[in-house]
Design a protein around this motif. Sequence first.
Motif, PDB file in Angstrom:
ATOM      1  N   VAL A 177      30.974 -10.482  -2.210  1.00 37.20           N
ATOM      2  CA  VAL A 177      29.976  -9.584  -1.617  1.00 37.20           C
ATOM      3  C   VAL A 177      29.422 -10.167  -0.324  1.00 37.20           C
ATOM      4  O   VAL A 177      29.353  -9.485   0.710  1.00 37.20           O
ATOM      5  N   ALA A 178      29.006 -11.440  -0.369  1.00 39.03           N
ATOM      6  CA  ALA A 178      28.413 -12.075   0.812  1.00 39.03           C
ATOM      7  C   ALA A 178      29.390 -12.109   1.981  1.00 39.03           C
ATOM      8  O   ALA A 178      29.045 -11.737   3.112  1.00 39.03           O
ATOM      9  N   SER A 235      32.183 -10.339   2.441  1.00 41.23           N
ATOM     10  CA  SER A 235      32.617  -9.007   2.873  1.00 41.23           C
ATOM     11  C   SER A 235      31.557  -8.325   3.730  1.00 41.23           C
ATOM     12  O   SER A 235      31.864  -7.766   4.789  1.00 41.23           O
ATOM     13  N   VAL A 236      30.308  -8.380   3.278  1.00 43.84           N
ATOM     14  CA  VAL A 236      29.241  -7.693   3.996  1.00 43.84           C
ATOM     15  C   VAL A 236      29.010  -8.327   5.363  1.00 43.84           C
ATOM     16  O   VAL A 236      28.952  -7.634   6.394  1.00 43.84           O
ATOM     17  N   LEU A 237      28.868  -9.648   5.391  1.00 44.96           N
ATOM     18  CA  LEU A 237      28.569 -10.321   6.664  1.00 44.96           C
ATOM     19  C   LEU A 237      29.711 -10.195   7.656  1.00 44.96           C
ATOM     20  O   LEU A 237      29.494  -9.904   8.841  1.00 44.96           O
ATOM     21  N   SER A 238      30.940 -10.420   7.208  1.00 41.35           N
ATOM     22  CA  SER A 238      32.073 -10.322   8.137  1.00 41.35           C
ATOM     23  C   SER A 238      32.252  -8.882   8.611  1.00 41.35           C
ATOM     24  O   SER A 238      32.541  -8.639   9.790  1.00 41.35           O
ATOM     25  N   ALA A 239      32.038  -7.898   7.718  1.00 38.84           N
ATOM     26  CA  ALA A 239      32.181  -6.492   8.116  1.00 38.84           C
ATOM     27  C   ALA A 239      31.141  -6.107   9.153  1.00 38.84           C
ATOM     28  O   ALA A 239      31.461  -5.432  10.146  1.00 38.84           O
ATOM     29  N   VAL A 240      29.894  -6.533   8.957  1.00 37.47           N
ATOM     30  CA  VAL A 240      28.832  -6.219   9.917  1.00 37.47           C
ATOM     31  C   VAL A 240      29.173  -6.788  11.295  1.00 37.47           C
ATOM     32  O   VAL A 240      29.028  -6.107  12.326  1.00 37.47           O
TER      33      VAL A 240
END
Length: 351
Positions: free
Chosen positions: A173-174, A176-181
């Motif tokens: 989750v961490a 995926s979310v940070l890299s996607a943003v």
Amino acid sequence: MDSATIVILAALIIGLIYGSVGLLSGFCMMSGLRGWWAEGDGRLARTYALAMGVAIAASQLLAAAGLVDLGKSIYLQPSFSAPVMFLGGLLFGYGMVLSNGCGSRALVLLGRGNLRSFVVVIVLGIVAEMTLKGLIAPARIAMVQASQATVAANSVPALLASIGLGAVPARMVAASVLSAVLIIFAFADAPFRKSPGQIAAGLIVGLLVAGGWYATGYLGADDFNPVPVTSLTFIAPIADALQYVMLSTGSTLNFGIVTVFGVFAGSLITALATGRFQLEGYRSPQHMLRSASGAALMGAGGVMAFGCSVGQGLTGLSTLSLSSFIAIAGIMLGTGAGLRGALRVRPLAAA
């Protein structure tokens, strides 16, 4: 070939590629922020964001696959001093503006013939060594001892796990979310999407960070002759490289030292091959004083913050360490203070 030699060769390759890409693309946090805030051109800033996103995704994939134990790095220690790391980031960020670039950028420009960067590299290395082991070290150690704290969660995945998520889902989750943003932010800009060179630079630099982790954490894994698990960073390695040049007898090459030499060599080779090599110097004594002062702030601040705009901004962040976010916040605020507001570093009058 033993593991230590493999790590050295990997460091040389990574350094050569970074030096070449850095010269061709102008990759630099400070230049990116200045272009975005002052000139409205956010392409370099988005190149940096893309590199951050790719570094996080690729590094966390290596960790999830069990190939690299990021917990062995300096960024994921159980205790750290948030005030000292934040202060170090502030000093580094402001010094980066005074010197017109960070340590890695100075190495790249030195390969292009920029003699101002020679002064920056020498002063940065000397002051970093003073802060690590010399005259400034006792003050730094005293500040750390007075303010450090042991934390229950030292990374974003550990923080998510502490509220009920499992270790693997928390990491996924961490990351995926940070890299996607970060990647979405990079490609949200139309001029960036039309700049294949900048896109390539962001992708390559991000992968180089993961490559460093793979080289030291997997290829260099040897129970009988272990090497520190690390990746791209430039403050302590520049200090170590200067010391190695002066006192190589009895010293040994390591990943950081060879990366520093590789970045310079990669930039030099690329500059000569593309006709970009040109000797440049200072315009005035005031220009030299400002540049050297910035290098000193970067040397001291980078040690206090456990890294630079690359060492913390890319490598540290790729571990999802909470301390890296603190250091990056300081670097960003210090850079912002140097570029805008009452403490803005103003252009020098022409000599």
